[in-house]
Design a protein around this motif. Structure first.
Motif, PDB file in Angstrom:
ATOM      1  N   ARG B  14       0.831  -1.177   0.114  1.00 16.67           N
ATOM      2  CA  ARG B  14       0.044  -0.068  -0.032  1.00 16.67           C
ATOM      3  C   ARG B  14       0.786   1.264  -0.036  1.00 16.67           C
ATOM      4  NH1 ARG B  14       0.565   3.193   3.597  1.00 16.67           N
ATOM      5  NH2 ARG B  14       0.628   1.767   5.239  1.00 16.67           N
ATOM      6  N   LEU B  15       2.106   1.192   0.995  1.00 22.33           N
ATOM      7  CA  LEU B  15       2.748   2.200   0.700  1.00 22.33           C
ATOM      8  C   LEU B  15       3.485   2.658  -0.505  1.00 22.33           C
ATOM      9  CD1 LEU B  15       4.617   4.287   2.465  1.00 22.33           C
ATOM     10  CD2 LEU B  15       6.025   2.414   2.973  1.00 22.33           C
ATOM     11  N   PHE B  16       3.939   1.596  -1.103  1.00 19.92           N
ATOM     12  CA  PHE B  16       4.516   1.807  -2.490  1.00 19.92           C
ATOM     13  C   PHE B  16       3.634   2.153  -3.392  1.00 19.92           C
ATOM     14  CE2 PHE B  16       6.364  -0.413  -6.484  1.00 19.92           C
ATOM     15  CZ  PHE B  16       7.345   0.561  -6.584  1.00 19.92           C
ATOM     16  N   ASP B  17       2.412   1.726  -3.456  1.00 20.32           N
ATOM     17  CA  ASP B  17       1.283   2.167  -4.467  1.00 20.32           C
ATOM     18  C   ASP B  17       1.169   3.709  -4.075  1.00 20.32           C
ATOM     19  OD1 ASP B  17       1.050  -0.067  -5.691  1.00 20.32           O
ATOM     20  OD2 ASP B  17      -0.931  -0.826  -4.511  1.00 20.32           O
ATOM     21  N   GLU B  18       1.155   4.049  -2.844  1.00 21.47           N
ATOM     22  CA  GLU B  18       0.974   5.475  -2.707  1.00 21.47           C
ATOM     23  C   GLU B  18       1.954   6.562  -3.010  1.00 21.47           C
ATOM     24  OE1 GLU B  18      -0.690   7.516   1.451  1.00 21.47           O
ATOM     25  OE2 GLU B  18      -0.828   5.209   1.334  1.00 21.47           O
ATOM     26  N   VAL B  19       3.214   6.060  -2.867  1.00 24.15           N
ATOM     27  CA  VAL B  19       4.307   6.918  -3.232  1.00 24.15           C
ATOM     28  C   VAL B  19       4.821   6.964  -4.746  1.00 24.15           C
ATOM     29  CG1 VAL B  19       5.092   7.138  -0.882  1.00 24.15           C
ATOM     30  CG2 VAL B  19       6.136   5.262  -2.513  1.00 24.15           C
ATOM     31  N   LYS B  20       4.619   5.822  -5.431  1.00 21.64           N
ATOM     32  CA  LYS B  20       5.371   5.569  -6.512  1.00 21.64           C
ATOM     33  C   LYS B  20       5.108   6.448  -7.747  1.00 21.64           C
ATOM     34  CE  LYS B  20       2.366   1.648  -8.339  1.00 21.64           C
ATOM     35  NZ  LYS B  20       2.333   0.086  -8.435  1.00 21.64           N
ATOM     36  N   GLY B  21       3.749   7.190  -7.520  1.00 26.61           N
ATOM     37  CA  GLY B  21       3.278   8.075  -8.503  1.00 26.61           C
ATOM     38  C   GLY B  21       4.289   9.529  -8.485  1.00 26.61           C
ATOM     39  N   PRO B  27       9.931   3.742 -13.815  1.00 26.64           N
ATOM     40  CA  PRO B  27       9.119   2.932 -12.963  1.00 26.64           C
ATOM     41  C   PRO B  27       9.466   1.380 -12.851  1.00 26.64           C
ATOM     42  CG  PRO B  27       8.300   4.222 -14.690  1.00 26.64           C
ATOM     43  CD  PRO B  27       9.398   4.555 -14.880  1.00 26.64           C
ATOM     44  N   ARG B  28       9.795   1.012 -14.126  1.00 24.08           N
ATOM     45  CA  ARG B  28      10.194  -0.464 -13.853  1.00 24.08           C
ATOM     46  C   ARG B  28      11.342  -0.785 -13.256  1.00 24.08           C
ATOM     47  NH1 ARG B  28      11.161  -0.869 -20.242  1.00 24.08           N
ATOM     48  NH2 ARG B  28      12.003   0.875 -19.487  1.00 24.08           N
ATOM     49  N   ARG B  29      12.296   0.071 -12.856  1.00 19.22           N
ATOM     50  CA  ARG B  29      13.419  -0.334 -12.016  1.00 19.22           C
ATOM     51  C   ARG B  29      12.765  -0.404 -10.490  1.00 19.22           C
ATOM     52  NH1 ARG B  29      18.944   0.165 -12.677  1.00 19.22           N
ATOM     53  NH2 ARG B  29      19.972   0.993 -14.788  1.00 19.22           N
ATOM     54  N   ARG B  30      11.955   0.662 -10.225  1.00 17.92           N
ATOM     55  CA  ARG B  30      11.343   0.582  -8.988  1.00 17.92           C
ATOM     56  C   ARG B  30      10.419  -0.498  -8.572  1.00 17.92           C
ATOM     57  NH1 ARG B  30      12.888   5.359  -6.339  1.00 17.92           N
ATOM     58  NH2 ARG B  30      13.012   7.153  -7.787  1.00 17.92           N
ATOM     59  N   GLU B  31       9.599  -0.964  -9.521  1.00 18.29           N
ATOM     60  CA  GLU B  31       8.952  -2.100  -9.307  1.00 18.29           C
ATOM     61  C   GLU B  31       9.812  -3.356  -9.030  1.00 18.29           C
ATOM     62  OE1 GLU B  31       5.489  -2.457  -9.086  1.00 18.29           O
ATOM     63  OE2 GLU B  31       4.820  -0.716 -10.242  1.00 18.29           O
ATOM     64  N   ALA B  32      10.904  -3.348  -9.757  1.00 21.26           N
ATOM     65  CA  ALA B  32      11.633  -4.441  -9.724  1.00 21.26           C
ATOM     66  C   ALA B  32      12.247  -4.455  -8.223  1.00 21.26           C
ATOM     67  CB  ALA B  32      13.009  -4.613 -10.747  1.00 21.26           C
ATOM     68  N   SER B  33      12.661  -3.301  -7.908  1.00 23.67           N
ATOM     69  CA  SER B  33      13.481  -3.104  -6.475  1.00 23.67           C
ATOM     70  C   SER B  33      12.356  -3.474  -5.614  1.00 23.67           C
ATOM     71  CB  SER B  33      13.966  -1.742  -6.398  1.00 23.67           C
ATOM     72  OG  SER B  33      15.007  -1.517  -7.064  1.00 23.67           O
ATOM     73  N   LEU B 134      17.099  -3.496   3.166  1.00 28.09           N
ATOM     74  CA  LEU B 134      16.551  -2.275   3.366  1.00 28.09           C
ATOM     75  C   LEU B 134      17.117  -1.236   2.196  1.00 28.09           C
ATOM     76  CD1 LEU B 134      17.546  -2.577   7.020  1.00 28.09           C
ATOM     77  CD2 LEU B 134      15.382  -1.385   6.221  1.00 28.09           C
ATOM     78  N   THR B 135      18.292  -1.613   1.293  1.00 34.97           N
ATOM     79  CA  THR B 135      18.679  -0.979   0.280  1.00 34.97           C
ATOM     80  C   THR B 135      17.878  -1.238  -0.802  1.00 34.97           C
ATOM     81  OG1 THR B 135      20.902  -1.271   0.945  1.00 34.97           O
ATOM     82  CG2 THR B 135      20.552  -0.845  -1.706  1.00 34.97           C
ATOM     83  N   ALA B 136      17.188  -2.245  -1.192  1.00 32.66           N
ATOM     84  CA  ALA B 136      16.243  -2.572  -2.088  1.00 32.66           C
ATOM     85  C   ALA B 136      14.897  -1.754  -1.868  1.00 32.66           C
ATOM     86  CB  ALA B 136      15.686  -4.154  -2.032  1.00 32.66           C
ATOM     87  N   LEU B 137      14.424  -1.550  -0.549  1.00 31.23           N
ATOM     88  CA  LEU B 137      13.504  -0.987  -0.112  1.00 31.23           C
ATOM     89  C   LEU B 137      13.773   0.611  -0.677  1.00 31.23           C
ATOM     90  CD1 LEU B 137      10.581  -0.540   1.299  1.00 31.23           C
ATOM     91  CD2 LEU B 137      11.863  -0.283   3.379  1.00 31.23           C
ATOM     92  N   ASN B 138      14.815   0.985  -0.313  1.00 30.59           N
ATOM     93  CA  ASN B 138      15.229   2.559  -0.533  1.00 30.59           C
ATOM     94  C   ASN B 138      15.158   2.995  -2.104  1.00 30.59           C
ATOM     95  OD1 ASN B 138      17.679   4.146  -1.528  1.00 30.59           O
ATOM     96  ND2 ASN B 138      17.218   4.770   0.448  1.00 30.59           N
ATOM     97  N   ALA B 139      15.883   1.520  -2.941  1.00 30.82           N
ATOM     98  CA  ALA B 139      15.752   1.923  -4.339  1.00 30.82           C
ATOM     99  C   ALA B 139      14.397   2.026  -4.688  1.00 30.82           C
ATOM    100  CB  ALA B 139      16.530   0.816  -4.773  1.00 30.82           C
ATOM    101  N   ALA B 140      13.503   1.116  -4.123  1.00 33.19           N
ATOM    102  CA  ALA B 140      12.245   1.255  -4.774  1.00 33.19           C
ATOM    103  C   ALA B 140      11.464   2.577  -4.459  1.00 33.19           C
ATOM    104  CB  ALA B 140      11.351   0.168  -4.037  1.00 33.19           C
ATOM    105  N   MET B 141      11.735   3.241  -3.375  1.00 35.09           N
ATOM    106  CA  MET B 141      11.003   4.356  -2.994  1.00 35.09           C
ATOM    107  C   MET B 141      11.669   5.668  -2.895  1.00 35.09           C
ATOM    108  SD  MET B 141       8.356   2.898  -0.220  1.00 35.09           S
ATOM    109  CE  MET B 141       7.776   1.394  -0.053  1.00 35.09           C
TER     110      MET B 141
END
Ligand SMILES: Nc1ncnc2c1ncn2[C@@H]1O[C@H](COP(=O)(O)OP(=O)(O)O)[C@@H](O)[C@H]1O
Ligand SMILES: [Mg+2]
Lengths: 264, 432
Positions: B14-21, B27-33, B134-141
């Protein structure tokens, strides 16, 4: 001003028996007393108990300073009341500047006495003046308390603290040991300047040497935790020529050999 | 095999969906991370590196999305450096231009916001630490942070301060990312300041510091947390031949602070100097985790950390020195000294060496002690009350580390913050 009666004390947590075994000593304002004794006779123990160091248990007797029960007071309360101990082995305090330490101490004592604190400029004047008298280089004031000081510098620093705090009763624990003759003179000079009709001074020493410069009114011989003889300044000279063993023999006091070993 | 992961709460989706915009870059890199993060999960305490620090609460409760909160310069004033300083401020990960000042940068120094740069340079999101969730989480967001570059041979005179503010009590999660590249023979001094104005919230920062040949990077890392505010940070450091990186960290507050450093000395005579002081008080947990790899000969490295553990505080120090077989004549030093102010304080300290070269000088030591009784008595015998004497000695203990901070204001700030945490510290105000 100081009255010690029948003081018995031992080290806490050590099953060694008493170190002080019924010590009496009375100091009046204006007097200089010398306490002489061989190594291990209890001189530093007496000094620490007066200053309030942890780890000693007083099993009997009393210590009064201007009528107050000293043994009930915290070390800082004793300092505020006007007691001062110059340590035989001054402590190094890394990270705390000597100057800051001295000013904090002075202001704490002034505050406790209900007197106004001294401002930075006033303090600096007082400090410079006293440092000059006891021969402390000004860079030592900026350095950390006693850290990396030579033996002589540490002793001078003790006298500087005393001069800044102006105690009513000063106890100097072997302030002469390890000093060359010049340093000894300077230190003695610093002490002599503090002599006054209101002030008492107790000079603890192993040798008679210091007493040529700080001439005492009374001399006491401490052996085996007790004052075995008191007299005037000539007692110090007598002791120097005879040595502790002969004096003890004359007094008919049996002293364990190890209590005298370092005095020959 | 024991399970070493904690499944992240579904709410992280939910958090990711909220911030990704609002995230910049591909965006594909973000999704992959993000997928990678879900797969890795949060580390649990069976993972050696997390033995003493629990992320359970963070894993089970996804923080809300960060929101911009109004912060004024006056709010930040106690934490800002003055004088010849350039500054970038991020509030909950959002860059705050009105609080920043990067006008008129000297030639050779480039400072850009991470969001701006990542739009053209997708590689900035590449994961150096592919195994670290935690790095992957950071890379995603990743949102917020700075990309700093110093051109070869440039000696930058202003200090660059990067300020990360956690504001508001809503408890959002910020994921800033900083990239600092100091060119060959170039020189930069910077401060990385973390300030929690609110009592909750999480900052999960990833730093990438790169010092080229004979370059020099000096970092003051100041951390002013409060309440339950959480900071998890990872700094990757690479130092090339004859380069030098010196960092001094002071941690004064935060419910959970984890400072990870992963440093590599990659060329001969590269020099790394890491210093730190931490003072967790009741309910706070500060964890320092360091791995230094000597990958080239003739490199000195130094770790000097001091902990003051106040009643109810918990500190962790784990420092590892790894010496590759080519890294002959390594000179690695590590010291971690801890001062326990109470019996209910806790420190877990673990120095570690792993050496594959035969001609090395490595030393490590850890101490855990209490205030020196004799020193206390000495101060008290001069009239200083017990509480003040304790405060003086405690403060002096940290002094050696604080003095290593590069900027004078950093030293003042660190002293003020430590004194504020010490019983009787207010009486020592003139020492700030
Ligand atoms: N902390 C201590 N632990 C054990 N013994 C001690 C301690 N302090 C003093 N003593 C013993 O008490 C005796 C008196 O010591 P001290 O007062 O230092 O003598 P002086 O200062 O006259 O040389 C000595 O026998 C010494 O070994
Ligand atoms: Mg002695």
């Amino acid at each position: 001003m100081l009255k010690i009666e029948n003081l018995h004390a031992r080290i806490e947590d050590i099953d060694e028996g008493e170190i002080l075994k019924g010590l009496d000593l009375e100091v009046q304002p204006g007097e200089v007393h010398a306490v002489m004794g061989p190594n291990g006779s209890g001189k530093s123990t007496l000094a620490y108990i007066l200053a309030g160091r942890d780890g000693y248990e007083v099993t009997e007797g009393s210590v009064r300073f201007e009528g107050e029960d000293v043994l009930e007071m915290e070390p800082e309360e004793r300092a505020a009341a006007g007691l001062f101990l110059a340590f035989q082995y001054p402590i190094e305090i890394p990270g705390v500047a000597n100057m800051y330490f001295l000013r904090t101490a002075l202001n704490a004592v002034l505050r406790a006495r209900g007197e106004p604190e001294i401002d930075a400029a006033g303090f600096m004047r007082r400090l410079r003046e006293q440092a000059e008298i006891v021969g402390i280089r000004s860079d030592l004031l900026k350095r950390d308390v006693n850290a990396g000081f030579s033996g002589g510098e540490k002793k001078r620093n003790e006298i500087l603290q005393m001069a800044v705090l102006q105690p009513k009763l000063a106890v100097l624990d072997e302030t002469d040991s390890g000093l060359d003759i010049d340093a000894l003179r300077t230190v003695a000079d610093g002490v002599n300047r503090l002599r006054s009709p209101e002030r008492g001074i107790v000079v603890i020493t192993h040798y008679q040497r210091l007493l040529e410069y700080i001439v005492p009114d009374h001399v006491h011989v401490l052996v085996g935790g007790r004052i075995v003889r008191s007299g005037d300044k000539t007692l110090a000279q007598e002791l120097e020529s005879k040595g502790y063993s002969e004096l003890m023999a004359e007094l008919g006091i049996a002293v364990p050999a190890d209590a005298l070993e370092a005095t020959a | 095999m024991p399970v070493r992961r904690i499944e992240p709460a579904a709410d992280y989706g939910r958090l990711f969906d909220e911030v990704k915009g609002r995230l910049a870059g591909d965006p594909r890199r973000r999704e992959a991370s993000f997928a990678r993060f879900r797969e890795l999960g949060f580390p649990n305490q069976r993972a050696e590196a997390w033995k003493y620090t629990s992320l359970k609460s963070l894993a089970e409760n996804a923080p809300p999305a960060p929101a911009p909160v109004e912060v004024t310069l006056a709010d930040l004033e106690p934490y800002l450096l003055t004088g010849d300083v350039k500054r970038l401020v991020f509030v909950n990960g959002f860059m705050a231009p009105e609080l920043s000042d990067i006008e008129g940068l000297p030639a050779g120094l480039t400072v850009a916001s991470f969001d701006e740069r990542v739009t053209h340079e997708g590689a900035l999101l590449a994961d150096a630490d592919a195994e670290r969730s935690l790095t992957a989480l950071n890379a995603a967001m990743a949102h917020g942070g700075a990309v700093v570059e110093v051109a070869d041979g440039t000696d930058v005179s202003p200090t660059l301060q990067l300020v990360f503010v956690q504001a508001g009590d809503a408890g959002g999660m910020a994921n800033p990312r900083n990239v600092v590249r100091v060119g060959a023979g170039a020189k930069l001094t910077m401060a990385e300041t973390w300030v929690a104005l609110g009592v909750a919230g999480v900052t999960n920062v990833v730093n990438d510091f790169d010092v080229a040949e004979a370059g020099e990077l000096t970092v003051d890392k100041l951390q002013f947390g409060r309440g339950r505010a959480t900071l998890i940070g990872r700094s990757a450091m690479r130092v090339a031949q004859e380069g030098r990186l010196a960092q001094t960290t002071v941690t004064a507050g935060g419910g959970l602070v984890r400072n990870e450093t992963f440093a590599r000395l990659e060329g001969p005579k590269a020099d790394l100097d890491l210093n730190g002081a931490y003072m967790p008080v009741k309910g706070e947990h500060v964890d320092t985790s360091i791995r230094i790899e000597h990958r080239a000969p003739d490199c000195p490295s130094n770790q000097f950390y001091k902990g003051i553990l106040a009643p109810g505080g918990h500190g962790v120090f784990a420092g590892k020195i790894f010496v590759d077989q080519v890294a002959q004549r390594t000179n690695a030093y590590q010291q971690n000294d801890n001062l326990m102010l109470a019996r209910d304080a806790e420190i877990d300290t673990k120095p570690e060496l792993e050496i594959y070269a035969d001609d090395v000088k490595c030393s490590h030591g850890a101490t855990v002690g209490e205030l020196d009784d004799v020193g206390l008595f000495y101060l008290r015998s001069r009239g200083i009350d017990k509480e003040t004497a304790q405060a003086i000695l405690t403060f002096a203990f940290a002094g050696e580390v604080i003095e290593r901070l590069a900027h004078e204001d950093s030293r003042h700030q660190a002293r003020r913050a430590l004194l504020a945490r010490l019983a009787g510290g207010e009486k020592l105000a003139e020492l700030v």
